[in-house]
Design a protein around this motif. Structure first.
Motif, PDB file in Angstrom:
ATOM      1  N   ASP A   1      -6.376   0.992   3.375  1.00 13.35           N
ATOM      2  CA  ASP A   1      -6.654   2.075   2.664  1.00 13.35           C
ATOM      3  C   ASP A   1      -5.499   2.883   2.622  1.00 13.35           C
ATOM      4  OD1 ASP A   1      -9.436   1.789   1.481  1.00 13.35           O
ATOM      5  OD2 ASP A   1      -9.934   1.908   3.783  1.00 13.35           O
ATOM      6  N   ALA A   2      -5.439   3.664   1.293  1.00 14.70           N
ATOM      7  CA  ALA A   2      -4.351   4.717   1.135  1.00 14.70           C
ATOM      8  C   ALA A   2      -4.970   5.765   1.528  1.00 14.70           C
ATOM      9  CB  ALA A   2      -4.111   4.607  -0.298  1.00 14.70           C
ATOM     10  N   PRO A   3      -4.027   6.911   1.921  1.00 11.06           N
ATOM     11  CA  PRO A   3      -4.415   8.228   2.513  1.00 11.06           C
ATOM     12  C   PRO A   3      -5.081   9.181   1.447  1.00 11.06           C
ATOM     13  CG  PRO A   3      -2.161   8.257   2.543  1.00 11.06           C
ATOM     14  CD  PRO A   3      -2.636   6.779   2.070  1.00 11.06           C
ATOM     15  N   HIS A   4      -6.226   8.647   0.629  1.00  9.46           N
ATOM     16  CA  HIS A   4      -6.612   9.541  -0.158  1.00  9.46           C
ATOM     17  C   HIS A   4      -8.193   9.937   0.075  1.00  9.46           C
ATOM     18  CE1 HIS A   4      -3.735   9.152  -3.269  1.00  9.46           C
ATOM     19  NE2 HIS A   4      -3.835   7.560  -3.371  1.00  9.46           N
ATOM     20  N   SER A   5      -8.433  11.184  -0.226  1.00 10.82           N
ATOM     21  CA  SER A   5      -9.850  11.634   0.287  1.00 10.82           C
ATOM     22  C   SER A   5     -10.810  10.912  -0.650  1.00 10.82           C
ATOM     23  CB  SER A   5     -10.084  13.342   0.067  1.00 10.82           C
ATOM     24  OG  SER A   5      -9.879  13.504  -1.308  1.00 10.82           O
ATOM     25  N   ILE A   6     -10.450  10.447  -1.840  1.00  8.52           N
ATOM     26  CA  ILE A   6     -11.544   9.682  -2.687  1.00  8.52           C
ATOM     27  C   ILE A   6     -10.888   8.078  -2.778  1.00  8.52           C
ATOM     28  CG2 ILE A   6     -12.343   9.289  -4.900  1.00  8.52           C
ATOM     29  CD1 ILE A   6     -12.305  12.119  -5.422  1.00  8.52           C
ATOM     30  N   ARG A   7     -11.551   7.295  -1.953  1.00  6.66           N
ATOM     31  CA  ARG A   7     -11.017   5.737  -1.833  1.00  6.66           C
ATOM     32  C   ARG A   7     -12.239   4.707  -1.944  1.00  6.66           C
ATOM     33  NH1 ARG A   7      -8.444   6.579   4.044  1.00  6.66           N
ATOM     34  NH2 ARG A   7     -10.396   6.884   5.236  1.00  6.66           N
ATOM     35  N   PRO A   8     -11.965   3.661  -2.061  1.00  9.52           N
ATOM     36  CA  PRO A   8     -13.262   2.822  -2.045  1.00  9.52           C
ATOM     37  C   PRO A   8     -13.850   2.604  -0.642  1.00  9.52           C
ATOM     38  CG  PRO A   8     -11.201   1.873  -3.089  1.00  9.52           C
ATOM     39  CD  PRO A   8     -10.770   3.097  -2.430  1.00  9.52           C
ATOM     40  N   ILE A   9     -15.022   2.312  -0.646  1.00  7.56           N
ATOM     41  CA  ILE A   9     -15.749   1.893   0.744  1.00  7.56           C
ATOM     42  C   ILE A   9     -15.175   0.529   1.270  1.00  7.56           C
ATOM     43  CG2 ILE A   9     -18.000   2.829  -0.231  1.00  7.56           C
ATOM     44  CD1 ILE A   9     -18.950  -0.048  -0.598  1.00  7.56           C
ATOM     45  N   ASN A  10     -15.640   0.461   2.571  1.00  7.06           N
ATOM     46  CA  ASN A  10     -14.829  -0.679   3.191  1.00  7.06           C
ATOM     47  C   ASN A  10     -15.774  -1.809   2.688  1.00  7.06           C
ATOM     48  OD1 ASN A  10     -14.216  -2.806   5.169  1.00  7.06           O
ATOM     49  ND2 ASN A  10     -13.947  -1.072   6.630  1.00  7.06           N
TER      50      ASN A  10
ATOM     51  N   GLY B   1      -5.856 -17.394  -1.370  1.00  7.88           N
ATOM     52  CA  GLY B   1      -6.533 -16.293  -1.482  1.00  7.88           C
ATOM     53  C   GLY B   1      -5.992 -15.203  -2.511  1.00  7.88           C
ATOM     54  N   PHE B   2      -6.383 -13.826  -2.456  1.00  4.18           N
ATOM     55  CA  PHE B   2      -5.955 -13.022  -3.616  1.00  4.18           C
ATOM     56  C   PHE B   2      -5.657 -11.644  -2.775  1.00  4.18           C
ATOM     57  CE2 PHE B   2     -10.230 -15.353  -4.410  1.00  4.18           C
ATOM     58  CZ  PHE B   2      -9.657 -16.159  -5.735  1.00  4.18           C
ATOM     59  N   ILE B   3      -4.782 -11.099  -3.672  1.00  4.48           N
ATOM     60  CA  ILE B   3      -4.520  -9.774  -3.273  1.00  4.48           C
ATOM     61  C   ILE B   3      -5.251  -8.951  -4.395  1.00  4.48           C
ATOM     62  CG2 ILE B   3      -2.576  -7.923  -3.266  1.00  4.48           C
ATOM     63  CD1 ILE B   3      -0.525 -10.100  -2.216  1.00  4.48           C
ATOM     64  N   SER B   4      -5.751  -7.746  -3.888  1.00  8.58           N
ATOM     65  CA  SER B   4      -6.347  -6.887  -4.972  1.00  8.58           C
ATOM     66  C   SER B   4      -5.931  -5.455  -4.859  1.00  8.58           C
ATOM     67  CB  SER B   4      -7.942  -7.086  -5.089  1.00  8.58           C
ATOM     68  OG  SER B   4      -8.165  -8.410  -5.290  1.00  8.58           O
ATOM     69  N   LEU B   5      -5.900  -4.692  -5.987  1.00  5.84           N
ATOM     70  CA  LEU B   5      -5.834  -3.319  -5.780  1.00  5.84           C
ATOM     71  C   LEU B   5      -7.112  -2.809  -6.200  1.00  5.84           C
ATOM     72  CD1 LEU B   5      -2.411  -2.381  -7.366  1.00  5.84           C
ATOM     73  CD2 LEU B   5      -2.704  -3.059  -5.073  1.00  5.84           C
TER      74      LEU B   5
ATOM     75  N   ARG C   1       0.831  -1.257   0.025  1.00  7.29           N
ATOM     76  CA  ARG C   1      -0.031  -0.091   0.006  1.00  7.29           C
ATOM     77  C   ARG C   1       0.864   1.297  -0.079  1.00  7.29           C
ATOM     78  NH1 ARG C   1      -2.421   2.126   4.764  1.00  7.29           N
ATOM     79  NH2 ARG C   1      -0.240   1.519   5.557  1.00  7.29           N
ATOM     80  N   ASP C   2       1.985   1.265   0.735  1.00  3.89           N
ATOM     81  CA  ASP C   2       2.787   2.338   0.892  1.00  3.89           C
ATOM     82  C   ASP C   2       3.436   2.660  -0.252  1.00  3.89           C
ATOM     83  OD1 ASP C   2       2.070   2.710   3.564  1.00  3.89           O
ATOM     84  OD2 ASP C   2       3.752   1.658   4.541  1.00  3.89           O
ATOM     85  N   GLU C   3       3.801   1.595  -1.201  1.00  6.01           N
ATOM     86  CA  GLU C   3       4.437   1.773  -2.305  1.00  6.01           C
ATOM     87  C   GLU C   3       3.892   2.126  -3.612  1.00  6.01           C
ATOM     88  OE1 GLU C   3       6.410  -2.117  -2.714  1.00  6.01           O
ATOM     89  OE2 GLU C   3       8.112  -1.773  -1.439  1.00  6.01           O
ATOM     90  N   ILE C   4       2.637   1.790  -3.502  1.00  4.50           N
ATOM     91  CA  ILE C   4       1.647   1.907  -4.600  1.00  4.50           C
ATOM     92  C   ILE C   4       0.774   3.146  -4.419  1.00  4.50           C
ATOM     93  CG2 ILE C   4       1.998  -0.382  -5.721  1.00  4.50           C
ATOM     94  CD1 ILE C   4      -0.641  -0.874  -4.799  1.00  4.50           C
ATOM     95  N   ASN C   5       0.394   3.469  -3.041  1.00 12.03           N
ATOM     96  CA  ASN C   5      -0.508   4.534  -2.614  1.00 12.03           C
ATOM     97  C   ASN C   5      -1.842   4.287  -3.158  1.00 12.03           C
ATOM     98  OD1 ASN C   5      -0.912   6.812  -0.992  1.00 12.03           O
ATOM     99  ND2 ASN C   5      -0.553   8.146  -2.948  1.00 12.03           N
ATOM    100  N   GLU C   6      -2.380   3.200  -2.951  1.00 14.68           N
ATOM    101  CA  GLU C   6      -3.623   2.829  -3.507  1.00 14.68           C
ATOM    102  C   GLU C   6      -4.035   1.711  -2.530  1.00 14.68           C
ATOM    103  OE1 GLU C   6      -5.568   4.209  -5.417  1.00 14.68           O
ATOM    104  OE2 GLU C   6      -4.191   5.168  -6.960  1.00 14.68           O
ATOM    105  N   THR C   7      -5.450   1.489  -2.271  1.00 12.74           N
ATOM    106  CA  THR C   7      -6.119   0.432  -1.503  1.00 12.74           C
ATOM    107  C   THR C   7      -5.710  -1.050  -2.029  1.00 12.74           C
ATOM    108  OG1 THR C   7      -7.871   2.011  -0.756  1.00 12.74           O
ATOM    109  CG2 THR C   7      -8.362  -0.316  -0.505  1.00 12.74           C
ATOM    110  N   VAL C   8      -5.666  -1.602  -0.710  1.00 10.60           N
ATOM    111  CA  VAL C   8      -5.211  -3.130  -0.992  1.00 10.60           C
ATOM    112  C   VAL C   8      -6.034  -4.041  -0.275  1.00 10.60           C
ATOM    113  CG1 VAL C   8      -3.136  -4.873  -0.802  1.00 10.60           C
ATOM    114  CG2 VAL C   8      -2.683  -2.287  -1.289  1.00 10.60           C
ATOM    115  N   LEU C   9      -6.373  -4.897  -0.976  1.00  4.42           N
ATOM    116  CA  LEU C   9      -7.382  -5.893  -0.205  1.00  4.42           C
ATOM    117  C   LEU C   9      -6.878  -7.366  -0.156  1.00  4.42           C
ATOM    118  CD1 LEU C   9      -9.292  -3.706  -2.507  1.00  4.42           C
ATOM    119  CD2 LEU C   9     -10.831  -4.682  -0.973  1.00  4.42           C
ATOM    120  N   LEU C  10      -7.318  -8.010   0.801  1.00  2.47           N
ATOM    121  CA  LEU C  10      -7.098  -9.420   0.789  1.00  2.47           C
ATOM    122  C   LEU C  10      -8.280 -10.220   0.891  1.00  2.47           C
ATOM    123  CD1 LEU C  10      -4.980 -11.732   1.352  1.00  2.47           C
ATOM    124  CD2 LEU C  10      -5.368 -11.339   3.700  1.00  2.47           C
ATOM    125  N   SER C  11      -8.704 -11.326   0.126  1.00  3.31           N
ATOM    126  CA  SER C  11      -9.918 -11.897   0.082  1.00  3.31           C
ATOM    127  C   SER C  11      -9.711 -13.409  -0.184  1.00  3.31           C
ATOM    128  CB  SER C  11     -10.690 -11.431  -1.427  1.00  3.31           C
ATOM    129  OG  SER C  11      -9.940 -11.285  -2.192  1.00  3.31           O
TER     130      SER C  11
END
Length: 254
Positions: A123-132, A219-223, A99-109
């Protein structure tokens, strides 16, 4: 829940449980006035129930908004029975680094029979980001991790999926079986998958598998991020990094 039909139940417990459900389901701290409106209870009654729930650490006050959110007690209550706790604990440091390297939300599923279940989100520290999306079961045909799951199916299993009409979640969702099969062939060839505004018109996503040394799916890693920021070209360049993280997680689990 109709909390007025309480003849055979302890009224205060039913009311407290309803308030706890509303707090848990809210995407942001919820105020006493909102809870009073949702439950049709007067403000004083709601306040007293919240005081008790807060004392027991089931809810806590968010000082900036003066609203209420879940405390730590619910998590402690269920963590001992969380079958994915070990996976989350071992994967999280690597996912936070990603997350820190790409600065986007990362999910584990993880895979489920009828979709994929998100078990962790960083989550990445953006004001616009995915819902939980934690504890959300998502469909397979329009999500990047779901496509990875579908790509592992045999022809017979895939045809069973096609027995049900593919729902158009957005105007970009692939609902044509032939086009979806072509998409899955691309996924198999490249070892990762993309979802281009197919589940949410405002978002793009990409996923890679986490597998063991027998190639069994763990499992899966997702951006996930806004399509303007997380473009297809950007995701294609990030694929090797995501695959490397998945491999590191698999090694920690072995």
């Amino acid at each position: 829940m109709n909390i007025n039909k309480e003849e055979n139940h302890v009224q205060s417990v039913v009311r407290a449980a309803h308030i706890l459900q509303l707090v848990a389901n809210s995407d942001h701290p919820i105020t006493i006035n909102q809870l009073s409106e949702e439950t049709n209870l007067n403000r004083t009654t709601v306040w007293r129930l919240l005081e008790t729930l807060e004392f027991l650490h089931y809810v806590e006050r968010d000082l900036p908004t003066k609203g209420y959110q879940l405390g730590y007690a619910p998590y402690r209550l269920f963590s001992k029975n969380n079958m994915y706790l070990s996976l989350i604990r071992k994967a999280r440091p690597l996912l936070e680094k990603l997350r820190d390297e790409i600065n986007e939300t990362v999910l584990l599923s993880v895979p489920k029979h009828n979709g994929t279940l998100t078990i962790d989100q960083i989550d990445a520290p953006h004001s616009i980001r995915p819902i939980n999306l934690v504890n959300r079961l998502l469909p397979s045909h329009c999500t990047s991790n779901g496509k990875l799951l579908l790509s592992r199916l045999s022809i017979e299993e895939f045809n069973l999926i096609l027995d049900r009409e593919l729902e158009p979640i957005t105007r970009f969702t692939i609902t044509d079986p032939t086009l979806l099969q072509e998409e899955l062939n691309w996924v198999r060839d490249h070892g990762f998958s993309l979802s281009l505004r197919e589940w949410d018109e405002s978002e793009n996503g990409m996923s890679v598998e986490i597998t063991d040394n027998r190639n069994e799916l763990i499992g899966f890693i997702s951006l996930l991020g806004p399509y303007q920021r997380l473009s297809k070209d950007k995701m294609l360049t990030l694929a090797p990094k995501i695959k490397s993280t998945a491999k590191e997680i698999a090694e920690k689990l072995s």
